[in-house]
Write a protein that holds these residues in place. Structure first.
Motif, PDB file in Angstrom:
ATOM      1  N   TYR A   1       0.806  -1.189   0.113  1.00  0.00           N
ATOM      2  CA  TYR A   1       0.110   0.068  -0.131  1.00  0.00           C
ATOM      3  C   TYR A   1       0.771   1.377   0.129  1.00  0.00           C
ATOM      4  O   TYR A   1       0.602   2.205  -0.614  1.00  0.00           O
TER       5      TYR A   1
ATOM      6  N   CYS B   1       2.474   1.893  -3.347  1.00  0.00           N
ATOM      7  CA  CYS B   1       1.327   2.354  -4.282  1.00  0.00           C
ATOM      8  C   CYS B   1       0.957   3.882  -4.057  1.00  0.00           C
ATOM      9  O   CYS B   1       1.085   4.476  -4.875  1.00  0.00           O
ATOM     10  N   ASP B   2       1.157   4.109  -2.719  1.00  0.00           N
ATOM     11  CA  ASP B   2       0.885   5.557  -2.449  1.00  0.00           C
ATOM     12  C   ASP B   2       1.897   6.485  -2.901  1.00  0.00           C
ATOM     13  O   ASP B   2       1.834   7.393  -3.318  1.00  0.00           O
ATOM     14  N   GLU B   3       3.182   5.884  -2.643  1.00  0.00           N
ATOM     15  CA  GLU B   3       4.266   6.690  -3.310  1.00  0.00           C
ATOM     16  C   GLU B   3       4.400   6.856  -4.613  1.00  0.00           C
ATOM     17  O   GLU B   3       4.776   7.811  -5.366  1.00  0.00           O
ATOM     18  N   ALA B   4       3.955   5.871  -5.338  1.00  0.00           N
ATOM     19  CA  ALA B   4       3.997   5.816  -6.759  1.00  0.00           C
ATOM     20  C   ALA B   4       2.781   6.742  -7.439  1.00  0.00           C
ATOM     21  O   ALA B   4       2.963   7.507  -8.339  1.00  0.00           O
ATOM     22  N   PHE B   5       1.497   6.514  -7.119  1.00  0.00           N
ATOM     23  CA  PHE B   5       0.293   7.265  -7.286  1.00  0.00           C
ATOM     24  C   PHE B   5      -0.192   8.518  -6.707  1.00  0.00           C
ATOM     25  O   PHE B   5      -1.116   9.031  -6.993  1.00  0.00           O
ATOM     26  N   MET B   6       0.590   8.720  -5.655  1.00  0.00           N
ATOM     27  CA  MET B   6       0.105   9.956  -4.585  1.00  0.00           C
ATOM     28  C   MET B   6      -1.211  10.036  -4.229  1.00  0.00           C
ATOM     29  O   MET B   6      -1.752  11.064  -4.484  1.00  0.00           O
ATOM     30  N   PHE B   7      -1.783   9.163  -3.604  1.00  0.00           N
ATOM     31  CA  PHE B   7      -3.293   8.968  -3.085  1.00  0.00           C
ATOM     32  C   PHE B   7      -3.469  10.307  -2.205  1.00  0.00           C
ATOM     33  O   PHE B   7      -4.204  10.730  -2.335  1.00  0.00           O
TER      34      PHE B   7
ATOM     35  N   ARG C   1      -3.618  13.717  -3.755  1.00  0.00           N
ATOM     36  CA  ARG C   1      -4.778  14.060  -4.305  1.00  0.00           C
ATOM     37  C   ARG C   1      -5.776  14.505  -3.232  1.00  0.00           C
ATOM     38  O   ARG C   1      -6.717  15.232  -3.430  1.00  0.00           O
TER      39      ARG C   1
END
Length: 64
Positions: A43, A46-52, A55
């Protein structure tokens, strides 16, 4: 990338413990902790890659 590799290493630890348990006919307590680490690190990766969370901050929590 480092967080993803840490998650993969956590899965490797879980798999080795499970394999050891199958060979010795015993059950290691808290084996599930490695799955918790796996999910957490994937998780975070993914947060690092997609910057949840960035946003959420800019779209939802933006000041009026």
């Amino acid at each position: 990338m480092q967080l993803l590799l840490t998650g993969i290493a956590a899965y490797g630890n879980y798999a080795l413990i499970k394999l050891s348990d199958l060979r010795t006919d015993r059950r290691t307590p808290y084996r599930w902790v490695w799955i918790f680490f796996l999910v957490g690190f994937v998780y975070l990766s993914c947060d690092e890659a997609f910057m949840f969370h960035e946003r959420i901050r800019t779209q939802i929590l933006r000041p009026n």
